[in-house]
Design an enzyme around this catalytic site. Structure first.
Site, PDB file in Angstrom:
ATOM      1  N   GLU A  13       0.818  -1.215   0.000  1.00  0.00           N
ATOM      2  CA  GLU A  13       0.000   0.000   0.000  1.00  0.00           C
ATOM      3  C   GLU A  13       0.850   1.263   0.000  1.00  0.00           C
ATOM      4  O   GLU A  13       0.384   2.339   0.378  1.00  0.00           O
ATOM      5  CB  GLU A  13      -0.940  -0.016   1.210  1.00  0.00           C
ATOM      6  CG  GLU A  13      -1.899  -1.196   1.218  1.00  0.00           C
ATOM      7  CD  GLU A  13      -2.759  -1.246   2.470  1.00  0.00           C
ATOM      8  OE1 GLU A  13      -3.668  -0.398   2.587  1.00  0.00           O
ATOM      9  OE2 GLU A  13      -2.516  -2.108   3.329  1.00  0.00           O
ATOM     10  N   SER A 186      -6.622  -2.492   1.651  1.00  0.00           N
ATOM     11  CA  SER A 186      -6.863  -1.939   0.304  1.00  0.00           C
ATOM     12  C   SER A 186      -7.215  -3.020  -0.718  1.00  0.00           C
ATOM     13  O   SER A 186      -6.913  -2.883  -1.900  1.00  0.00           O
ATOM     14  CB  SER A 186      -5.650  -1.132  -0.186  1.00  0.00           C
ATOM     15  OG  SER A 186      -5.491   0.026   0.585  1.00  0.00           O
ATOM     16  N   TYR A 252      -9.100   3.561  -5.781  1.00  0.00           N
ATOM     17  CA  TYR A 252      -8.154   4.667  -5.909  1.00  0.00           C
ATOM     18  C   TYR A 252      -8.074   5.266  -7.303  1.00  0.00           C
ATOM     19  O   TYR A 252      -7.173   6.043  -7.585  1.00  0.00           O
ATOM     20  CB  TYR A 252      -6.770   4.198  -5.446  1.00  0.00           C
ATOM     21  CG  TYR A 252      -6.781   3.760  -4.003  1.00  0.00           C
ATOM     22  CD1 TYR A 252      -7.055   4.663  -2.988  1.00  0.00           C
ATOM     23  CD2 TYR A 252      -6.536   2.429  -3.661  1.00  0.00           C
ATOM     24  CE1 TYR A 252      -7.082   4.264  -1.663  1.00  0.00           C
ATOM     25  CE2 TYR A 252      -6.559   2.020  -2.337  1.00  0.00           C
ATOM     26  CZ  TYR A 252      -6.837   2.942  -1.343  1.00  0.00           C
ATOM     27  OH  TYR A 252      -6.866   2.541  -0.031  1.00  0.00           O
ATOM     28  N   ARG A 291     -11.592   2.819  10.519  1.00  0.00           N
ATOM     29  CA  ARG A 291     -12.681   2.620   9.565  1.00  0.00           C
ATOM     30  C   ARG A 291     -13.111   1.163   9.614  1.00  0.00           C
ATOM     31  O   ARG A 291     -12.266   0.258   9.539  1.00  0.00           O
ATOM     32  CB  ARG A 291     -12.235   2.985   8.150  1.00  0.00           C
ATOM     33  CG  ARG A 291     -13.390   3.140   7.154  1.00  0.00           C
ATOM     34  CD  ARG A 291     -12.919   3.253   5.721  1.00  0.00           C
ATOM     35  NE  ARG A 291     -12.462   1.948   5.232  1.00  0.00           N
ATOM     36  CZ  ARG A 291     -11.243   1.732   4.756  1.00  0.00           C
ATOM     37  NH1 ARG A 291     -10.351   2.688   4.709  1.00  0.00           N
ATOM     38  NH2 ARG A 291     -10.922   0.522   4.323  1.00  0.00           N
ATOM     39  N   ASP A 293     -15.331  -1.774   7.871  1.00  0.00           N
ATOM     40  CA  ASP A 293     -15.929  -2.124   6.580  1.00  0.00           C
ATOM     41  C   ASP A 293     -16.971  -3.219   6.755  1.00  0.00           C
ATOM     42  O   ASP A 293     -16.740  -4.205   7.470  1.00  0.00           O
ATOM     43  CB  ASP A 293     -14.841  -2.591   5.612  1.00  0.00           C
ATOM     44  CG  ASP A 293     -13.851  -1.489   5.273  1.00  0.00           C
ATOM     45  OD1 ASP A 293     -14.202  -0.304   5.446  1.00  0.00           O
ATOM     46  OD2 ASP A 293     -12.720  -1.806   4.847  1.00  0.00           O
ATOM     47  N   GLU A 306     -13.843  -6.113   8.497  1.00  0.00           N
ATOM     48  CA  GLU A 306     -12.557  -5.803   9.126  1.00  0.00           C
ATOM     49  C   GLU A 306     -12.580  -4.388   9.665  1.00  0.00           C
ATOM     50  O   GLU A 306     -13.459  -3.581   9.331  1.00  0.00           O
ATOM     51  CB  GLU A 306     -11.409  -5.945   8.124  1.00  0.00           C
ATOM     52  CG  GLU A 306     -11.503  -4.981   6.951  1.00  0.00           C
ATOM     53  CD  GLU A 306     -10.368  -5.175   5.957  1.00  0.00           C
ATOM     54  OE1 GLU A 306      -9.623  -6.152   6.081  1.00  0.00           O
ATOM     55  OE2 GLU A 306     -10.231  -4.322   5.065  1.00  0.00           O
ATOM     56  N   ASN A 308      -9.902  -1.089   9.970  1.00  0.00           N
ATOM     57  CA  ASN A 308      -8.641  -0.502   9.497  1.00  0.00           C
ATOM     58  C   ASN A 308      -8.201   0.561  10.496  1.00  0.00           C
ATOM     59  O   ASN A 308      -8.906   1.556  10.697  1.00  0.00           O
ATOM     60  CB  ASN A 308      -8.833   0.137   8.127  1.00  0.00           C
ATOM     61  CG  ASN A 308      -9.282  -0.863   7.088  1.00  0.00           C
ATOM     62  OD1 ASN A 308      -8.477  -1.492   6.433  1.00  0.00           O
ATOM     63  ND2 ASN A 308     -10.603  -1.033   6.950  1.00  0.00           N
ATOM     64  N   GLY A 312      -7.074   5.240   4.953  1.00  0.00           N
ATOM     65  CA  GLY A 312      -6.570   6.194   3.973  1.00  0.00           C
ATOM     66  C   GLY A 312      -7.082   7.604   4.226  1.00  0.00           C
ATOM     67  O   GLY A 312      -8.211   7.806   4.692  1.00  0.00           O
TER      68      GLY A 312
END
Length: 347
Positions: A13, A186, A252, A291, A293, A306, A308, A312
């Protein structure tokens, strides 16, 4: 405050980390902080006029190269922690994946008595390990997709012929299934497998990123996420890929996905997602910003995928979008992350 932004690194990443580091550095400078930017992949330190000149480029293109020589992967983080300027008062962690997000960097900073943003050693390590996270979710009553695990040999040169038997496939609800590395972000290394004949290739792809691969039940429905800032859950974001799976390119690449912020959901569903996001972060001992998900099943059931712990912070990232929906500018968000960092004894 003199703040060191650690970014780049050697994980898969790296490119996103460079963009996050550049965005955060611009915000910190606009907030009046004295900023140094350290790329832990190359060891390059930018400060003062050199940093301002590098940040003048769009995104992170002027800050650091995306590609690295192969030898850089073996350098480790300790030399960079030891070599940071002694007057640094706080480290802003902008390293995504690998040793920057799995607790290694956090342990080094704790030993050096340097304050840093985000989760500590335990929260970082638990969240990065998807299999352990999912076990905790199950224990805490947080829905998560069924999964099975396959371990590869410790020596990557040894042959590996992973298989799933019919009982495993039935337990996962049949095809399609999701195959993913245990400790990547990611969507790196993730494959949607629609038939048994493609399963082994997907597991071998996941093997490139670590010994443990997960095969997870596919949840038909919607992709949603909950950002948590300290003990505050920000509005739900729905991600709508323009065709296909929400993979690295869809995350992205400008225009590859659409976003609904706040997500157009029944109030009860939104409230449940926000509650589960907070519970997931607390269960994994996260702090600062994180974050969470989810896949939202067609029947309305949310499944936690998961957490994070270093999400990002690029111009396309989900946490800034959620913060904006809550009335926080990018600079407001960065300020809140800095203020959430625990105070530690000086070196």
């Amino acid at each position: 405050m003199r703040i060191a932004v650690l970014m780049g690194g050697t994980s898969a990443e790296r490119e996103i980390s460079i963009r996050t580091g550049a965005g955060v550095s611009r915000a910190l400078l606009s907030l009046g902080h004295d900023v140094v930017l350290l790329d832990t992949g190359t060891g390059k330190l930018l400060q003062a006029g050199e940093l301002h000149a590098a940040l003048a480029h769009t995104g992170g293109s002027g800050v650091a190269p995306v590609s690295l020589p192969a030898a850089a992967a073996h350098a480790g983080l300790e030399p960079f922690v030891r070599g940071m300027p002694r007057d640094v008062e706080l480290v802003f962690v902008a390293l995504h994946g690998g040793d920057g997000e799995n607790g290694t960097l956090q342990a080094l900073l704790d030993l050096a008595q340097v304050p840093y943003t985000g989760s500590g050693v335990l929260g970082s390590a638990l969240a990065m390990d998807k299999a352990i996270s999912k076990r905790i979710f199950v224990h805490e009553g947080i829905p998560t997709p069924e999964w099975v695990e396959r371990w590869a040999p410790e020596d990557p040169s040894q042959p590996w012929t992973p298989e799933l038997d019919d009982e495993d496939i039935e337990r996962l609800g049949g095809f399609p299934v999701i195959v993913k590395p245990n400790d990547q972000g990611s969507t790196v290394g993730i494959t949607v497998v629609n038939e048994r004949a493609k399963l082994r290739a997907a597991l071998l792809t996941a093997r490139r990123y670590g010994r443990l691969a997960l095969v997870e039940r596919y949840i038909p429905g919607r992709e949603v996420t909950v950002s948590v800032l300290e003990n505050r859950a920000l509005p739900v974001v729905e991600i709508i890929p323009e065709g296909g799976f929400y993979d690295y390119e869809h995350k992205y690449t400008a225009g590859a996905s659409r976003y609904e912020v706040p997500a157009k959901l029944p109030r009860e569903t939104s409230e449940r997602l926000l509650s589960l996001g907070l519970r997931a972060c607390r269960a994994l001992r996260c702090r600062g910003v994180a974050r969470v998900d989810f896949r939202l099943h067609e029947d309305g059931t949310p499944y936690c995928l998961e957490v994070n712990t270093v999400p990002g912070m690029t111009e396309m990232s989900l946490v800034p979008k959620a913060a904006a929906a809550a009335g926080l500018s990018y600079e407001d968000l960065v300020r809140a992350i800095v203020e959430s960092a625990p105070v530690r004894a000086p070196r």
